[in-house]
Each structure stands twice: as C-alpha cells, then as structure tokens.
Design a protein around this motif. Structure first.
Motif, PDB file in Angstrom:
ATOM      1  N   CYS A 185      12.405 -27.380  60.413  1.00 10.25           N
ATOM      2  CA  CYS A 185      11.656 -28.563  60.902  1.00 10.25           C
ATOM      3  C   CYS A 185      12.122 -28.610  62.370  1.00 10.25           C
ATOM      4  O   CYS A 185      13.303 -28.726  62.828  1.00 10.25           O
ATOM      5  CB  CYS A 185      11.995 -29.853  60.147  1.00 10.25           C
ATOM      6  SG  CYS A 185      11.557 -31.258  61.175  1.00 10.25           S
TER       7      CYS A 185
ATOM      8  N   CYS B  66      10.656 -37.218  58.891  1.00  9.58           N
ATOM      9  CA  CYS B  66      11.132 -37.078  60.539  1.00  9.58           C
ATOM     10  C   CYS B  66       9.702 -37.507  60.902  1.00  9.58           C
ATOM     11  O   CYS B  66      10.057 -38.050  62.176  1.00  9.58           O
ATOM     12  CB  CYS B  66      11.194 -35.491  60.736  1.00  9.58           C
ATOM     13  SG  CYS B  66      12.687 -34.648  59.975  1.00  9.58           S
TER      14      CYS B  66
ATOM     15  N   CYS C 122       9.089 -32.447  58.497  1.00 12.06           N
ATOM     16  CA  CYS C 122       9.390 -33.135  57.191  1.00 12.06           C
ATOM     17  C   CYS C 122       8.818 -34.494  57.158  1.00 12.06           C
ATOM     18  O   CYS C 122       8.455 -34.853  58.247  1.00 12.06           O
ATOM     19  CB  CYS C 122      10.807 -33.571  57.367  1.00 12.06           C
ATOM     20  SG  CYS C 122      12.132 -32.342  57.528  1.00 12.06           S
TER      21      CYS C 122
ATOM     22  N   CYS D 293      14.429 -32.208  63.047  1.00 13.88           N
ATOM     23  CA  CYS D 293      15.765 -32.067  62.416  1.00 13.88           C
ATOM     24  C   CYS D 293      16.377 -30.868  62.410  1.00 13.88           C
ATOM     25  O   CYS D 293      17.646 -31.081  62.148  1.00 13.88           O
ATOM     26  CB  CYS D 293      15.746 -32.804  60.950  1.00 13.88           C
ATOM     27  SG  CYS D 293      15.143 -31.924  59.690  1.00 13.88           S
TER      28      CYS D 293
HETATM   29 ZN   LIG Z   1      12.789 -32.746  59.784  1.00 17.33          ZN
END
Ligand SMILES: [Zn+2]
Ligand SMILES: [Zn+2]
Ligand SMILES: [Zn+2]
Ligand SMILES: [Zn+2]
Ligand SMILES: [Zn+2]
Ligand SMILES: [Zn+2]
Length: 224
Positions: free
Chosen positions: A21, A45, A42, A24
């Motif tokens: 991702c 996120c 995500c 993150c």
């Molecule tokens: Zn993420």
C-alpha cells in the motif's frame, strides 16, 4: 498507519511491489481500488486519507470514498493471504496471513476479554485463565437477563417513538380541521381523561381538538 495489534508482517521475503500500500507501505489489508484511476490502497488507509482530502494519493484524481470498491480478484487476494506474519502474542513466526484467524483461536498467549465484556466486565486474560474467571464472574451469571432486558427496552423505545410519531401526525392533521370547532365552542376536550378545558386553562395544549385528542398532561403522564 495500518498497525495490526495481533501480528506483524515478515516483509523481507516479499518481492512483489504490487502488494504494498503506498500509504502505509505495508502489504495491503482489505484492499480497495478506485475504478476511475485504478489505484489500490488498504480500506482503513484510504478512509483516513479521505477525511482530509478528496484526491487519490497516487495520481491526484478527484475522488470520493464511494469510488473505492473492495478488490475481489482471487489470485491477488490469495497472494496477500500467503504473506507470512509473526504473532505478536506468542512470537510464532511464518504464519500465513490467511491462516492467522485459526492461529489466534489456539494461541495461548493472546489476551481475551470476559464473555460478559459487553455488559462492562473489564476482565482480560489469557485463554487458559478464562474458565477460572467465568466461574466466579457475577456479570456472566446475569448476562442472559441483562441482554433480554436490553432487547425489551429497545423494542419498547421503538414502539414509543412510533406511537409518538403517529400521535404528532394525527395532532397536526386535526389541528386545522378542529380549529373551527374550537372557535365555535371555546372548549378543548381530552379523549383520555374525559375533561374539558378552556384554552386559558390549557396553555400547553398540543392542538385545538374538542372531539378526539389527548391533552398535554396525559402525554406527559404516559410518555415521560
Ligand atoms: Zn495501507
Ligand atoms: Zn489514482
Ligand atoms: Zn500466537
Ligand atoms: Zn467477567
Ligand atoms: Zn387528559
Ligand atoms: Zn381533532
């Protein structure tokens, strides 16, 4: 950003950059994709990001959170499920992410809550201590009763809200119709307590209905 309380990724061996991702920088958890630009993040996120912006973090395309849909492509999800993680409780490593749900059920070091946590037992402990606690926990004993009472209260609050809505609507509907009758007789009649009032005696009257209505005193008595 997406810190899991139960496990940490063992990312050293992952070579496929497609699995990470950009927000993150960890492998995706619950990946969601925007059809408009094709970028994936995500779920957690992107929810956090869209609280402060309305642009795709990768391409700056203007989007809303509703443009993102869960990825259901099996091979992609399978790859994510095969990523190896380490249990933060018992330190066992090389668990496939997809199997972690099974691991945590049998992990002896994890911290679990009392089954009566939803009615405020704040006991927490390891699985092998649970039986001992449940035997002495007073909240576990009364839990079925409390749950039943909660259901009844919830149901009845719903009924009251429903009745009150009907009452209000009827009241509003009658207001115009019965205003004339009130003007003629100068009296307000309560269908519940069978009393008549003059408008001066009954300042808080909910509507001007001399025939079929409930006075504010009765509403107060039954609904509060
Ligand atoms: Zn993420
Ligand atoms: Zn994008
Ligand atoms: Zn474990
Ligand atoms: Zn307990
Ligand atoms: Zn009354
Ligand atoms: Zn009326």
């Amino acid at each position: 950003m997406a810190i899991n309380i139960d496990w940490e990724h063992m990312t050293e061996n992952i070579v496929d950059e497609e699995l990470f991702c950009p927000i993150c920088t960890d492998p995706f958890e619950e990946p969601v994709c925007a059809n408009k630009c094709g970028h994936t993040f995500c779920r957690k996120c992107i929810i956090k990001t869209f609280r402060i912006t309305s642009q795709c973090p990768t391409c700056r395309h203007t989007l809303t959170i509703d443009d993102f849909h869960p990825i259901t492509t099996r091979p992609f999800l399978n790859q994510l499920n095969k990523i190896l993680v380490k249990c933060k409780w018992c330190s066992q490593s090389n668990i496939q992410r997809g199997d972690f749900k099974d691991h945590i059920k049998t992990c002896t070091k994890t911290i679990i809550s009392c089954p009566a946590a939803n009615i405020n037992c704040d006991w927490k402990g390891q699985p092998d201590q649970m039986q001992g606690h449940v035997e002495v926990c007073p909240l576990v004993k009364i839990q079925p009763t409390i749950v039943e009472l909660k259901t009844i209260v919830k149901q009845q609050s719903g009924q009251i809200r429903f009745l009150y809505t009907i009452f209000k609507k009827t009241s509003e509907h009658h207001k115009e119709v019965c205003k004339e009758a009130y003007i003629k007789t100068g009296l307000i009649y309560c269908d519940v307590c069978k009393k008549q009032f003059t408008i001066n005696e009954h300042k808080e009257w909910l509507h001007f209905c001399p025939e079929a209505d409930i006075c504010f005193n009765c509403v107060k008595k039954y609904f509060t």
